[in-house]
Design an enzyme around this catalytic site. Structure first.
Site, PDB file in Angstrom:
ATOM      1  N   ILE A  41      -6.538   9.870  10.052  1.00  0.00           N
ATOM      2  CA  ILE A  41      -5.222  10.480   9.804  1.00  0.00           C
ATOM      3  C   ILE A  41      -5.380  11.642   8.824  1.00  0.00           C
ATOM      4  O   ILE A  41      -5.966  11.494   7.752  1.00  0.00           O
ATOM      5  CB  ILE A  41      -4.224   9.444   9.221  1.00  0.00           C
ATOM      6  CG1 ILE A  41      -4.118   8.215  10.139  1.00  0.00           C
ATOM      7  CG2 ILE A  41      -2.861  10.091   9.005  1.00  0.00           C
ATOM      8  CD1 ILE A  41      -3.558   8.474  11.512  1.00  0.00           C
ATOM      9  N   ARG A  87      -1.495  -1.200  -8.693  1.00  0.00           N
ATOM     10  CA  ARG A  87      -1.867  -0.639 -10.005  1.00  0.00           C
ATOM     11  C   ARG A  87      -0.896   0.414 -10.507  1.00  0.00           C
ATOM     12  O   ARG A  87       0.143   0.093 -11.046  1.00  0.00           O
ATOM     13  CB  ARG A  87      -3.296  -0.130  -9.979  1.00  0.00           C
ATOM     14  CG  ARG A  87      -4.269  -1.200 -10.464  1.00  0.00           C
ATOM     15  CD  ARG A  87      -5.617  -0.640 -10.739  1.00  0.00           C
ATOM     16  NE  ARG A  87      -6.206  -0.134  -9.506  1.00  0.00           N
ATOM     17  CZ  ARG A  87      -7.493   0.095  -9.362  1.00  0.00           C
ATOM     18  NH1 ARG A  87      -8.309  -0.118 -10.341  1.00  0.00           N
ATOM     19  NH2 ARG A  87      -7.967   0.552  -8.226  1.00  0.00           N
ATOM     20  N   GLY A 101      -0.571   4.695  -0.899  1.00  0.00           N
ATOM     21  CA  GLY A 101      -1.720   5.181  -0.146  1.00  0.00           C
ATOM     22  C   GLY A 101      -1.375   6.370   0.737  1.00  0.00           C
ATOM     23  O   GLY A 101      -0.228   6.833   0.761  1.00  0.00           O
ATOM     24  N   GLN A 102      -2.367   6.855   1.474  1.00  0.00           N
ATOM     25  CA  GLN A 102      -2.183   8.066   2.281  1.00  0.00           C
ATOM     26  C   GLN A 102      -1.033   7.903   3.273  1.00  0.00           C
ATOM     27  O   GLN A 102      -0.153   8.748   3.358  1.00  0.00           O
ATOM     28  CB  GLN A 102      -3.476   8.395   3.044  1.00  0.00           C
ATOM     29  CG  GLN A 102      -3.393   9.703   3.803  1.00  0.00           C
ATOM     30  CD  GLN A 102      -4.455   9.854   4.883  1.00  0.00           C
ATOM     31  OE1 GLN A 102      -5.144   8.885   5.239  1.00  0.00           O
ATOM     32  NE2 GLN A 102      -4.599  11.058   5.402  1.00  0.00           N
ATOM     33  N   TYR A 136     -15.075  -3.209   7.104  1.00  0.00           N
ATOM     34  CA  TYR A 136     -13.707  -2.764   7.421  1.00  0.00           C
ATOM     35  C   TYR A 136     -13.392  -3.050   8.888  1.00  0.00           C
ATOM     36  O   TYR A 136     -12.337  -3.608   9.218  1.00  0.00           O
ATOM     37  CB  TYR A 136     -13.601  -1.262   7.115  1.00  0.00           C
ATOM     38  CG  TYR A 136     -12.290  -0.621   7.487  1.00  0.00           C
ATOM     39  CD1 TYR A 136     -11.101  -1.011   6.893  1.00  0.00           C
ATOM     40  CD2 TYR A 136     -12.247   0.420   8.418  1.00  0.00           C
ATOM     41  CE1 TYR A 136      -9.897  -0.399   7.219  1.00  0.00           C
ATOM     42  CE2 TYR A 136     -11.053   1.045   8.736  1.00  0.00           C
ATOM     43  CZ  TYR A 136      -9.890   0.630   8.138  1.00  0.00           C
ATOM     44  OH  TYR A 136      -8.709   1.237   8.461  1.00  0.00           O
ATOM     45  N   GLY A 155       0.826  -1.214   0.000  1.00  0.00           N
ATOM     46  CA  GLY A 155       0.000   0.000   0.000  1.00  0.00           C
ATOM     47  C   GLY A 155       0.854   1.256   0.000  1.00  0.00           C
ATOM     48  O   GLY A 155       0.488   2.279   0.584  1.00  0.00           O
ATOM     49  N   LYS A 213     -10.679  -5.546  10.706  1.00  0.00           N
ATOM     50  CA  LYS A 213      -9.666  -5.019  11.633  1.00  0.00           C
ATOM     51  C   LYS A 213      -9.656  -5.811  12.942  1.00  0.00           C
ATOM     52  O   LYS A 213      -8.603  -6.120  13.479  1.00  0.00           O
ATOM     53  CB  LYS A 213      -9.879  -3.524  11.874  1.00  0.00           C
ATOM     54  CG  LYS A 213      -9.465  -2.663  10.703  1.00  0.00           C
ATOM     55  CD  LYS A 213      -7.980  -2.834  10.394  1.00  0.00           C
ATOM     56  CE  LYS A 213      -7.571  -2.329   9.045  1.00  0.00           C
ATOM     57  NZ  LYS A 213      -6.194  -2.694   8.688  1.00  0.00           N
TER      58      LYS A 213
HETATM   59  N1  SER Z   1      -9.658   6.511   8.433  1.00  0.00           N
HETATM   60  C1  SER Z   1     -10.305   5.223   8.403  1.00  0.00           C
HETATM   61  C2  SER Z   1     -11.635   5.309   7.751  1.00  0.00           C
HETATM   62  O1  SER Z   1     -12.230   6.335   7.842  1.00  0.00           O
HETATM   63  C3  SER Z   1     -10.489   4.700   9.792  1.00  0.00           C
HETATM   64  O2  SER Z   1      -9.424   3.872  10.089  1.00  0.00           O
HETATM   65  O3  SER Z   1     -12.079   4.346   7.214  1.00  0.00           O
END
Ligand code: SER
Length: 332
Positions: free
Chosen positions: A178, A41, A16-17, A148, A13, A152
């Site tokens: 974040i 990708r 990613g951010q 999600y 990843g 987790k």
């Molecule tokens: N920043 C993430 C989300 O909003 C939370 O871990 O899915």
């Protein structure tokens, strides 16, 4: 297992951010050639591309991971690839595949290749509506309502299983939302807290997809990077927890965030049009007790809302002036 050195690092990843800035921070520390960025990708933008190796992998396909581990003699993985909460509700099967099969492959690869250490993040999404909402304790109810969040919680348990059963050194934190100025987040519920800064700089207004009174735990990227690196540096023997550290820096409502931005961008207008992400936000805690992280590996954040806002706007305004507010999008 904890005394061995991390020398050859793979980041999943990596576009990613968090992955993009983490990769650069790791390259700064360990040398560009020793940190392999991976994604599935689009190749990364120039900064990531020119500072070290990049490989295509699909974490849900074990053989693609094995190949890169062998090719680069990898001993440490930062496993940042994941489908976040909002996209996860739109595509729950994909979310399960990437997050669970991806993690299982990383952990199995760590076992087979005898890796020194693995970092795998969890999230405030591990919590749910029955979790105590304020100062959420380290040990608490984990009954998330999103796919999600399900991945987790299952991921935390799986990581801890590999620590105990197979002696794999796996570590992780429950990141709050974040906020960062480099790579945009993709598909999360907390994305409004990033988008609001960009839109304030570009248009002086923003339409927020959660209510004004929505309070969530958040963190500025430099603190998120510090937490990640510090936990990975910690002596294994001093850790009681492994993959599920609560982590906190600040909590604020969407309205408080808009008011802070307005101090720097006079006349900034924020409107509120909640969508399906409101229910996700409402199922998460408002503030987090991170005393286990503080005690076990000395965690302490540096940024509050005011300091973060000053820094965010400074960076974004400079980029806007140069005509580069939105960096090249990268979808890997
Ligand atoms: N920043 C993430 C989300 O909003 C939370 O871990 O899915």
């Amino acid at each position: 297992m904890s005394n061995k050195q991390m020398k050859r690092i793979l980041v999943t990843g990596a576009c990613g951010q968090i992955g993009s800035e983490l990769t650069l921070a790791l390259r700064e520390r360990y040398g560009g050639a020793n940190v392999v960025a991976t994604g599935h990708r689009t190749p990364p933008g120039p900064e990531l591309r020119d500072s070290g190796p990049f490989e295509f992998i699909n974490v849900a396909r074990r053989e693609t991971l094995d190949e890169v581990i062998a090719k680069h003699d990898i001993d440490t993985i930062y496993h940042m690839a994941a489908i976040l909460s909002a996209v996860g509700e739109e595509k729950p099967h994909l979310c399960w595949d990437v997050n669970m099969n991806g993690l299982y492959n990383v952990l199995e690869a760590a076992r087979d290749h005898d890796l020194v250490r693995v970092f795998c993040p969890s999230s405030i999404a591990a919590f749910g509506p029955e979790t105590p909402r304020y100062d959420t304790p380290q040990e608490t109810v984990l009954r998330p309502r999103t796919m999600y969040g399900v991945t987790k919680v299952a991921g935390e348990l799986l990581c801890d299983y590999y620590v105990r059963r197979f002696n794999v050194d796996v570590r992780g934190v429950r990141y709050p939302g974040i906020i960062s100025a480099e790579t945009l987040p993709g598909g999360g519920t907390t994305d409004y807290a990033v988008a609001i800064y960009y839109e304030a700089v570009e248009h002086g207004r923003y339409t927020c997809f959660v209510r004004e009174d929505t309070v969530l735990p958040m963190m500025y990227m430099p603190d998120a990077l510090k937490a990640t690196l510090d936990l990975m540096d910690a002596d294994f023997g001093s850790l009681v927890h492994h993959s599920d550290f609560n982590l906190a820096a600040m909590s604020f409502s969407a309205g408080e965030l808009a008011a802070e931005i307005r101090k720097h961008v006079p006349g900034f207008v924020c409107e509120y049009q909640p969508d399906f992400r409101q229910a996700i936000a409402d199922s998460w805690p408002r503030s987090i007790d991170d005393s286990a992280a503080r005690q076990e590996w000395g965690w302490e954040p540096a940024y509050d809302l005011a300091a973060m806002t000053t820094d965010m706007l400074d960076r974004l305004q400079k980029r806007h002036a140069a005509g580069q507010l939105y960096q090249q999008p990268c979808d890997c």
